[in-house]
Design a protein around this motif. Sequence first.
Motif, mmCIF file in Angstrom:
data_model
loop_
_atom_site.group_PDB
_atom_site.id
_atom_site.type_symbol
_atom_site.label_atom_id
_atom_site.label_comp_id
_atom_site.label_asym_id
_atom_site.label_seq_id
_atom_site.Cartn_x
_atom_site.Cartn_y
_atom_site.Cartn_z
ATOM 1 N N ARG A 154 0.863 -1.181 0.000
ATOM 2 C CA ARG A 154 0.000 0.000 0.000
ATOM 3 C C ARG A 154 0.897 1.228 0.000
ATOM 4 N NH1 ARG A 154 -1.914 3.185 3.921
ATOM 5 N NH2 ARG A 154 -3.987 4.155 3.643
ATOM 6 N N LEU A 155 0.586 2.211 -0.873
ATOM 7 C CA LEU A 155 1.462 3.367 -1.046
ATOM 8 C C LEU A 155 1.589 4.177 0.240
ATOM 9 C CD1 LEU A 155 3.244 5.019 -2.933
ATOM 10 C CD2 LEU A 155 1.207 6.266 -3.689
ATOM 11 N N GLY A 156 0.497 4.342 0.991
ATOM 12 C CA GLY A 156 0.594 5.084 2.245
ATOM 13 C C GLY A 156 1.542 4.420 3.235
ATOM 14 N N LEU A 212 1.321 0.769 -10.223
ATOM 15 C CA LEU A 212 0.477 1.486 -9.270
ATOM 16 C C LEU A 212 -0.972 1.380 -9.727
ATOM 17 C CD1 LEU A 212 2.574 4.754 -8.750
ATOM 18 C CD2 LEU A 212 2.683 2.628 -7.449
ATOM 19 N N VAL A 213 -1.876 1.074 -8.782
ATOM 20 C CA VAL A 213 -3.291 0.899 -9.100
ATOM 21 C C VAL A 213 -4.115 1.683 -8.095
ATOM 22 C CG1 VAL A 213 -5.183 -0.728 -9.418
ATOM 23 C CG2 VAL A 213 -2.843 -1.422 -9.990
ATOM 24 N N ALA A 214 -4.904 2.650 -8.608
ATOM 25 C CA ALA A 214 -5.801 3.443 -7.765
ATOM 26 C C ALA A 214 -7.141 3.550 -8.474
ATOM 27 C CB ALA A 214 -5.227 4.824 -7.488
ATOM 28 N N ASP A 265 -4.178 5.018 -0.395
ATOM 29 C CA ASP A 265 -4.724 3.676 -0.605
ATOM 30 C C ASP A 265 -4.314 3.056 -1.938
ATOM 31 O OD1 ASP A 265 -6.021 3.331 1.829
ATOM 32 O OD2 ASP A 265 -7.830 4.376 1.152
ATOM 33 N N THR A 266 -3.513 3.757 -2.714
ATOM 34 C CA THR A 266 -2.994 3.183 -3.965
ATOM 35 C C THR A 266 -2.288 1.863 -3.678
ATOM 36 O OG1 THR A 266 -2.711 5.366 -4.970
ATOM 37 C CG2 THR A 266 -1.387 3.558 -5.880
#
Length: 280
Positions: A154-156, A212-214, A265-266
């Motif tokens: 998770r990016l965060g 990356l997926v958002a 949340d990415t």
Amino acid sequence: MALLVRRFARFAPVVAIALVGTLLRAQGPPATGTLPPVSVTGSALRDPVEKSYRRMLRGMDLFERERPSMAPGATLRFKLLQRKPGVRLDNLELDVLGHSVDIPLKIAPDKTFELPRDARSAAEDAVVTPNRKALTMTWRAEVRTPGLPPDTRRLGDLRLECRVGMEAGLVSNSPSWIVRLYDALDTTPAYCDRRNNEYLFFADRPLFGVTLVAGGRREALPAGRLWAGATDDPGLRQDLPFCDCEMLVDRTYFLPLADAAWPHDTLVVFEFMDDADAPR
């Protein structure tokens, strides 16, 4: 960050002279008399790997402050990684050592550990040290939210990893005075907010690609953001002795940490070399 050394080197002597002069003026005349005796606890090791216990506590404090907004469901551990050829992490021992403190730490099979809070260790300015020599290993924070799909981060969480790692002083540097000086000027969490920062993350296995997926947006990281930027840096081979990625280049990647268009949340989705070789 060590990969930026060549770009910084032409300016380093000027900055160094200015800093040294400032430090000497601040220190005043040398003190007289003898130094007090120092007691050493734990097993002796010449030139050991060690990190400041107080700084690592600062990283833990930052994690607690920023977790609610960046990674509310995550936990923090610290991780040890190989840096030099021939260094084995089997039978690794890790201790918090001070004048009167010797606290052994439990290392998990994945070479992660938790750091306990101990007032006496903080008061004695203890160090966290494994039974390995300096620059043979490197350190990272590991922030993970449970329940994610396999091969996904998770990016965060990773943004917070960078901030904790910088605050805790975890990146293991080259002995070069230029590199030490550069790092001294650039080791705050604010570094993680810089556009195109070069904070190195390490995947669990050699990487083939990172996406990356958002929501409905998907974007693969360019090759220049993988493998320590090897495709964009013809001088990487000369830089490697200064980089804590020396033995793990094929696992490294950079992320657009400062790009607010990618929410916390990415999902960061990994494709590994052994996946790419498997039948499809």
